[in-house]
Design a protein around this motif. Structure first.
Motif, PDB file in Angstrom:
ATOM      1  N   HIS A 115      -3.506  -4.919  24.846  1.00 53.60           N
ATOM      2  CA  HIS A 115      -2.074  -5.361  24.557  1.00 53.60           C
ATOM      3  C   HIS A 115      -1.547  -6.365  25.486  1.00 53.60           C
ATOM      4  CE1 HIS A 115      -1.452  -3.381  20.663  1.00 53.60           C
ATOM      5  NE2 HIS A 115      -1.779  -2.186  21.241  1.00 53.60           N
ATOM      6  N   VAL A 116      -1.796  -6.125  26.738  1.00 52.85           N
ATOM      7  CA  VAL A 116      -1.355  -6.914  27.888  1.00 52.85           C
ATOM      8  C   VAL A 116      -2.495  -7.230  28.815  1.00 52.85           C
ATOM      9  CG1 VAL A 116       0.168  -6.857  29.964  1.00 52.85           C
ATOM     10  CG2 VAL A 116       0.728  -5.306  27.874  1.00 52.85           C
ATOM     11  N   GLY A 117      -3.604  -6.756  29.202  1.00 55.47           N
ATOM     12  CA  GLY A 117      -4.487  -7.012  30.187  1.00 55.47           C
ATOM     13  C   GLY A 117      -4.857  -6.258  31.117  1.00 55.47           C
ATOM     14  N   ASP A 118      -5.274  -6.866  32.335  1.00 50.45           N
ATOM     15  CA  ASP A 118      -5.579  -6.199  33.425  1.00 50.45           C
ATOM     16  C   ASP A 118      -4.424  -5.984  34.189  1.00 50.45           C
ATOM     17  OD1 ASP A 118      -5.236  -8.477  34.716  1.00 50.45           O
ATOM     18  OD2 ASP A 118      -7.366  -8.906  35.184  1.00 50.45           O
ATOM     19  N   ARG A 119      -4.547  -5.073  35.546  1.00 50.01           N
ATOM     20  CA  ARG A 119      -3.533  -4.853  36.207  1.00 50.01           C
ATOM     21  C   ARG A 119      -2.800  -6.034  36.566  1.00 50.01           C
ATOM     22  NH1 ARG A 119      -0.888  -3.165  40.413  1.00 50.01           N
ATOM     23  NH2 ARG A 119       0.102  -1.084  40.544  1.00 50.01           N
ATOM     24  N   GLN A 120      -3.480  -6.922  37.167  1.00 46.37           N
ATOM     25  CA  GLN A 120      -2.577  -8.194  37.662  1.00 46.37           C
ATOM     26  C   GLN A 120      -1.857  -8.768  36.380  1.00 46.37           C
ATOM     27  OE1 GLN A 120      -5.200 -11.556  38.739  1.00 46.37           O
ATOM     28  NE2 GLN A 120      -3.346 -12.824  39.350  1.00 46.37           N
ATOM     29  N   LYS A 121      -2.353  -8.738  35.040  1.00 47.77           N
ATOM     30  CA  LYS A 121      -1.525  -9.277  34.153  1.00 47.77           C
ATOM     31  C   LYS A 121      -0.252  -8.187  33.802  1.00 47.77           C
ATOM     32  CE  LYS A 121      -4.678 -12.160  31.845  1.00 47.77           C
ATOM     33  NZ  LYS A 121      -5.493 -12.445  30.515  1.00 47.77           N
ATOM     34  N   VAL A 122      -0.627  -7.087  34.035  1.00 43.95           N
ATOM     35  CA  VAL A 122       0.526  -5.898  33.718  1.00 43.95           C
ATOM     36  C   VAL A 122       1.486  -6.237  34.994  1.00 43.95           C
ATOM     37  CG1 VAL A 122       1.278  -3.566  33.746  1.00 43.95           C
ATOM     38  CG2 VAL A 122      -0.741  -4.279  32.679  1.00 43.95           C
ATOM     39  N   THR A 123       1.153  -6.338  36.217  1.00 40.43           N
ATOM     40  CA  THR A 123       1.942  -6.397  37.308  1.00 40.43           C
ATOM     41  C   THR A 123       2.851  -7.943  37.044  1.00 40.43           C
ATOM     42  OG1 THR A 123       0.540  -5.366  39.019  1.00 40.43           O
ATOM     43  CG2 THR A 123       2.062  -7.144  39.603  1.00 40.43           C
ATOM     44  N   MET A 124       2.110  -8.828  36.599  1.00 37.97           N
ATOM     45  CA  MET A 124       2.993  -9.936  36.542  1.00 37.97           C
ATOM     46  C   MET A 124       4.017  -9.975  35.273  1.00 37.97           C
ATOM     47  SD  MET A 124       2.038 -12.317  38.692  1.00 37.97           S
ATOM     48  CE  MET A 124       2.677 -13.718  37.938  1.00 37.97           C
ATOM     49  N   ALA A 125       3.727  -9.030  34.318  1.00 34.24           N
ATOM     50  CA  ALA A 125       4.698  -8.731  33.296  1.00 34.24           C
ATOM     51  C   ALA A 125       5.927  -7.922  33.813  1.00 34.24           C
ATOM     52  CB  ALA A 125       4.095  -8.012  32.056  1.00 34.24           C
ATOM     53  N   VAL A 126       5.613  -6.863  34.838  1.00 28.81           N
ATOM     54  CA  VAL A 126       6.705  -6.151  35.398  1.00 28.81           C
ATOM     55  C   VAL A 126       7.652  -6.932  36.070  1.00 28.81           C
ATOM     56  CG1 VAL A 126       7.221  -4.447  36.779  1.00 28.81           C
ATOM     57  CG2 VAL A 126       5.246  -4.064  35.266  1.00 28.81           C
ATOM     58  N   THR A 127       7.007  -7.769  36.978  1.00 32.53           N
ATOM     59  CA  THR A 127       7.679  -9.030  37.827  1.00 32.53           C
ATOM     60  C   THR A 127       8.560  -9.646  36.984  1.00 32.53           C
ATOM     61  OG1 THR A 127       5.755  -8.811  39.335  1.00 32.53           O
ATOM     62  CG2 THR A 127       7.549 -10.611  39.596  1.00 32.53           C
ATOM     63  N   GLU A 128       8.134 -10.317  35.871  1.00 33.33           N
ATOM     64  CA  GLU A 128       8.901 -10.938  35.079  1.00 33.33           C
ATOM     65  C   GLU A 128      10.182 -10.115  34.331  1.00 33.33           C
ATOM     66  OE1 GLU A 128      10.661 -13.574  32.040  1.00 33.33           O
ATOM     67  OE2 GLU A 128       9.420 -13.995  34.071  1.00 33.33           O
ATOM     68  N   ARG A 129       9.838  -8.909  34.075  1.00 31.32           N
ATOM     69  CA  ARG A 129      10.816  -8.183  33.680  1.00 31.32           C
ATOM     70  C   ARG A 129      11.980  -7.880  34.479  1.00 31.32           C
ATOM     71  NH1 ARG A 129      10.601  -4.066  29.540  1.00 31.32           N
ATOM     72  NH2 ARG A 129       9.004  -5.211  28.612  1.00 31.32           N
ATOM     73  N   VAL A 130      11.631  -7.768  35.886  1.00 36.12           N
ATOM     74  CA  VAL A 130      12.613  -7.369  36.798  1.00 36.12           C
ATOM     75  C   VAL A 130      13.304  -8.749  37.173  1.00 36.12           C
ATOM     76  CG1 VAL A 130      12.959  -6.794  39.340  1.00 36.12           C
ATOM     77  CG2 VAL A 130      11.312  -5.582  37.828  1.00 36.12           C
ATOM     78  N   ILE A 131      12.790 -10.025  37.336  1.00 39.07           N
ATOM     79  CA  ILE A 131      13.454 -11.051  37.776  1.00 39.07           C
ATOM     80  C   ILE A 131      14.220 -11.315  36.821  1.00 39.07           C
ATOM     81  CG2 ILE A 131      13.028 -13.514  38.453  1.00 39.07           C
ATOM     82  CD1 ILE A 131      12.148 -11.441  40.687  1.00 39.07           C
TER      83      ILE A 131
END
Length: 234
Positions: A55-71
């Protein structure tokens, strides 16, 4: 061994990408951005790790998605504000948001504005600086101000992740107030003595220090703008 039932066979709706990111944000609030694994994220969702990758990808992609959600939670100041007030409001809100998510500030320092919501803020911020007269230096001044803020938050965030160690270190520094023959160290120790009593006071000091540093960074940008204007006139 009995294999776990799928969500469909258990009568549960399928997992969505948003649910994966929601769970990763929850884990970031609890354990920090670097404090969870894909396996732990999958366990939080009650699924296998393959579902997260799908659904999202590897950990880097999940981390980027979290960062986007926060910013994306950082409000963009109104375009009617003067440049200094615009950045004062932005950087105050950056700290309010980032301090809830341990590791996000460091992520922004290391990787820069690679998420869509950060790009929107950049477009507005650089535009405000250009309108103020910073000209070709607008992007540099933007980076100077925002990187100053995120670096301060990242250091504060890291210190607060180990409260007992931070308190002990602050008390050791406060003891420098009693050092004979070292007036500079003594002044620093005296300054810290009252602030090192508990984490509440240290965190209040952090907020005070952040505001001070942001104001001095804005002073520096203002001085540079004055020099640019003089150069154009001269």
């Amino acid at each position: 061994m009995t294999r776990p039932r799928s969500r469909a066979s258990a009568g549960l709706p399928p997992i969505t990408p948003d649910q994966v990111v929601d769970a990763a944000v929850r884990l970031t609030v609890r354990d920090g951005l670097e404090g969870w694994s894909i396996r732990q994220l999958a366990a939080e969702l009650g699924v296998g790790a393959a579902v997260v990758y799908h659904h999202v990808g590897d950990r880097q992609k999940v981390t980027m998605a979290v960062t986007e959600r926060v910013i994306a939670q950082v409000p963009v100041p109104g375009a009617d504000l003067a440049w200094r007030e615009w950045f004062g409001a932005l950087l105050a809100d950056v700290r309010k948001v980032a301090m809830h998510y341990h590791g996000i500030a460091r992520q922004m320092v290391l990787l820069g504005p690679v998420v869509p919501s950060a790009r929107e803020i950049i477009d507005e911020g650089v535009g405000v600086l250009k309108a103020a007269g910073f000209g070709d230096e607008s992007a540099t001044v933007y980076s100077y101000l925002v990187n100053t803020a995120f670096n301060l938050i990242a250091v504060e965030d890291d210190r607060n992740s180990r409260p007992e160690a931070r308190l002990e270190h602050a008390r050791m520094l406060a003891d420098l107030a009693d050092e004979p023959g070292n007036p500079g160290l003594a002044a620093m120790g005296e300054w810290l003595r009252e602030r090192s009593a508990d984490m509440g006071k240290l965190r209040a000091y952090d907020a005070e220090f952040y505001r001070y540093c942001v104001e001095r960074a804005l002073d520096g940008a203002q001085a540079r703008l004055t020099a640019i204007r003089r150069r154009r006139r001269g």
